[in-house]
Design an enzyme around this catalytic site. Structure first.
Site, PDB file in Angstrom:
ATOM      1  N   LEU A  71       0.828  -1.208   0.000  1.00 12.44           N
ATOM      2  CA  LEU A  71       0.000   0.000   0.000  1.00 12.44           C
ATOM      3  C   LEU A  71       0.865   1.261   0.000  1.00 12.44           C
ATOM      4  CD1 LEU A  71      -2.470  -1.457   2.628  1.00 12.44           C
ATOM      5  CD2 LEU A  71      -3.012  -0.957   0.227  1.00 12.44           C
ATOM      6  N   LYS A 177      15.364   0.233   4.948  1.00 11.97           N
ATOM      7  CA  LYS A 177      14.917   0.850   3.688  1.00 11.97           C
ATOM      8  C   LYS A 177      15.167   2.364   3.679  1.00 11.97           C
ATOM      9  CE  LYS A 177      12.181   1.528   0.004  1.00 11.97           C
ATOM     10  NZ  LYS A 177      12.442   1.102  -1.332  1.00 11.97           N
ATOM     11  N   LYS A 252       9.328  10.905  -0.947  1.00  9.36           N
ATOM     12  CA  LYS A 252       8.576  10.202   0.098  1.00  9.36           C
ATOM     13  C   LYS A 252       9.550   9.505   1.066  1.00  9.36           C
ATOM     14  CE  LYS A 252       5.927   6.128   1.043  1.00  9.36           C
ATOM     15  NZ  LYS A 252       5.402   4.847   0.620  1.00  9.36           N
TER      16      LYS A 252
HETATM   17  P1  NAD Z   1       0.663   2.348  -6.387  1.00  7.21           P
HETATM   18  O1  NAD Z   1       0.045   3.660  -6.050  1.00  7.21           O
HETATM   19  O2  NAD Z   1       0.913   1.997  -7.811  1.00  7.21           O
HETATM   20  O3  NAD Z   1      -0.201   1.152  -5.735  1.00  7.21           O
HETATM   21  C1  NAD Z   1      -0.851   1.224  -4.505  1.00  7.21           C
HETATM   22  C2  NAD Z   1      -2.156   0.444  -4.649  1.00  7.21           C
HETATM   23  O4  NAD Z   1      -2.807   0.399  -3.380  1.00  7.21           O
HETATM   24  C3  NAD Z   1      -3.147   1.094  -5.620  1.00  7.21           C
HETATM   25  O5  NAD Z   1      -3.550   0.141  -6.582  1.00  7.21           O
HETATM   26  C4  NAD Z   1      -4.296   1.540  -4.724  1.00  7.21           C
HETATM   27  O6  NAD Z   1      -5.563   1.460  -5.366  1.00  7.21           O
HETATM   28  C5  NAD Z   1      -4.193   0.541  -3.591  1.00  7.21           C
HETATM   29  N1  NAD Z   1      -4.817   0.989  -2.342  1.00  7.21           N
HETATM   30  C6  NAD Z   1      -4.641   2.150  -1.677  1.00  7.21           C
HETATM   31  N2  NAD Z   1      -5.363   2.160  -0.540  1.00  7.21           N
HETATM   32  C7  NAD Z   1      -6.024   0.976  -0.487  1.00  7.21           C
HETATM   33  C8  NAD Z   1      -6.931   0.376   0.428  1.00  7.21           C
HETATM   34  N3  NAD Z   1      -7.302   1.024   1.515  1.00  7.21           N
HETATM   35  N4  NAD Z   1      -7.386  -0.855   0.144  1.00  7.21           N
HETATM   36  C9  NAD Z   1      -7.004  -1.498  -0.971  1.00  7.21           C
HETATM   37  N5  NAD Z   1      -6.157  -1.015  -1.883  1.00  7.21           N
HETATM   38  C10 NAD Z   1      -5.667   0.217  -1.643  1.00  7.21           C
HETATM   39  O7  NAD Z   1       2.036   2.296  -5.548  1.00  7.21           O
HETATM   40  P2  NAD Z   1       3.300   1.337  -5.806  1.00  7.21           P
HETATM   41  O8  NAD Z   1       4.260   2.005  -6.719  1.00  7.21           O
HETATM   42  O9  NAD Z   1       2.818  -0.034  -6.106  1.00  7.21           O
HETATM   43  O10 NAD Z   1       3.966   1.370  -4.353  1.00  7.21           O
HETATM   44  C11 NAD Z   1       3.454   0.622  -3.262  1.00  7.21           C
HETATM   45  C12 NAD Z   1       4.431   0.716  -2.111  1.00  7.21           C
HETATM   46  O11 NAD Z   1       5.709   0.232  -2.528  1.00  7.21           O
HETATM   47  C13 NAD Z   1       4.669   2.154  -1.608  1.00  7.21           C
HETATM   48  O12 NAD Z   1       4.765   2.123  -0.216  1.00  7.21           O
HETATM   49  C14 NAD Z   1       5.987   2.537  -2.265  1.00  7.21           C
HETATM   50  O13 NAD Z   1       6.688   3.512  -1.519  1.00  7.21           O
HETATM   51  C15 NAD Z   1       6.702   1.214  -2.280  1.00  7.21           C
HETATM   52  N6  NAD Z   1       7.753   1.080  -3.315  1.00  7.21           N
HETATM   53  C16 NAD Z   1       7.515   1.472  -4.590  1.00  7.21           C
HETATM   54  C17 NAD Z   1       8.520   1.334  -5.548  1.00  7.21           C
HETATM   55  C18 NAD Z   1       8.293   1.756  -6.991  1.00  7.21           C
HETATM   56  O14 NAD Z   1       9.277   1.837  -7.733  1.00  7.21           O
HETATM   57  N7  NAD Z   1       7.063   1.999  -7.425  1.00  7.21           N
HETATM   58  C19 NAD Z   1       9.749   0.766  -5.197  1.00  7.21           C
HETATM   59  C20 NAD Z   1       9.946   0.340  -3.893  1.00  7.21           C
HETATM   60  C21 NAD Z   1       8.932   0.494  -2.955  1.00  7.21           C
END
Ligand code: NAD
Length: 302
Positions: A71, A177, A252
């Protein structure tokens, strides 16, 4: 070598850029998946990959062995896990929760304590490796939690990642992290400043790279992710700074590092400066660029 794991029933919440491909890898490995996301489109993609759709978040946690959440931030993790309609209230005792979101350390520790109090196991398991790593199943997991929970989660994590580290007790995955990404943010700024200065003084970028990448200035931000086009053909600088890992995501993580530094009373002056520089990218509306695009800010191009 990846350990063999028995096929399990796994709930998965948060099927975005990262969670979507991670969940697909679990489905591909043969696990029975129950999924939920606020986005219908994200759910539909997983159903196509063989998962079952849950009507609401809590339903994902009923009668499963594992739940994985991916999330956006701490507030989302708290709201999904805690309270009368949270995952902890409905899951069977013994369920293992794996939260792979990148969140603040206090939220990670609070939610894990609540899960353990209710008779469940939980680890924080944030990742690095980006969307490419999520798709390829080569993520690095940094895990906080008990030895027993880590051992039980490891075979599942190995189907989504390549390097699985146990960083210590609850919340320590998040600590690893933010510390790692603070190094990354600061080092990218250092490399960008050096390449911008070298250019102004008439030093060819490839020449600076050839020297510095084999001298004491070498670091990942230079050798794997060089912020100027040319020296590292796979770096985002060669595709107009299309992410990759966006400046918004870096900001972030740097803000999380600053929150942690305040709580721990650990001075991080360069981390604070790095957060401020990425905040300028946000304020100028360019935080959708890859984080290596900070060189454009330094050169006065944005
Ligand atoms: P994203 O915004 O693409 O995905 C998040 C998902 O969570 C969305 O599909 C959203 O609809 C869903 N969501 C939000 N609230 C919700 C709820 N209450 N119930 C159900 N679903 C819900 O984000 P992401 O890029 O997949 O990143 C997710 C996590 O991973 C973050 O914490 C981010 O910091 C971390 N992260 C991301 C990356 C990257 O390169 N994108 C790399 C490392 C870590």
């Amino acid at each position: 070598m990846r350990e063999k794991t028995n096929m399990a029933t796994i709930g998965f919440i948060g099927l975005g850029n990262m969670g979507g491909p991670m969940a697909k890898n679990l489905a591909k490995a043969g696990h029975k998946l129950k999924v939920f996301d606020l986005s219908e489109k994200a759910v539909a993609a997983l159903v196509e990959a063989g998962a079952t759709k849950a009507a609401k978040a809590a339903d994902v946690a009923r009668d499963v062995e594992f739940v994985v959440t991916m999330l956006p931030a701490g507030e989302h993790v708290r709201s999904v896990y805690l309270g009368d309609n949270g995952l902890i209230a409905v899951a069977n005792k013994g369920t293992l929760f794996i939260d792979s979101s990148t969140i603040d350390v206090p939220s990670a520790r609070d939610v894990i304590a609540a899960a353990e109090k209710a008779g469940m196991a939980m680890i924080d398991a944030p990742v690095s490796g980006g969307v490419g790593g999520a798709e390829a199943g080569t993520l690095t997991f940094m895990v906080g939690g008990s030895d027993a929970a880590f051992a039980k989660a490891k075979p599942v994590l190995e189907q989504m990642g390549k390097n699985i580290f146990h960083a210590g007790g609850a919340g320590n995955g998040q600590v690893a992290k933010v510390c790692n990404n603070m190094i990354l943010g600061i080092s990218m700024i250092a490399v960008s400043e050096a390449f911008a200065l070298g250019e102004k003084l008439g030093l060819d970028a490839q020449t600076l790279f050839d020297i510095s990448s084999t001298a004491s200035g070498q670091c990942w931000s230079m050798t794997s992710y060089c912020p100027v086009p040319g020296p590292v053909p796979t770096s985002p600088a060669n595709r107009d700074y299309k992410p990759g890992f966006s400046a918004a995501m870096m900001l972030k993580d740097l803000r999380l590092a600053q929150d942690a530094s305040k709580t721990a009373k650990a001075p991080t002056p360069l981390g604070a400066q790095a957060a401020q520089l990425y905040a300028l990218m946000e304020a100028s509306g360019h935080d959708g660029l890859d984080f290596s695009g900070i060189i454009k800010l330094i050169k006065g191009e944005i």
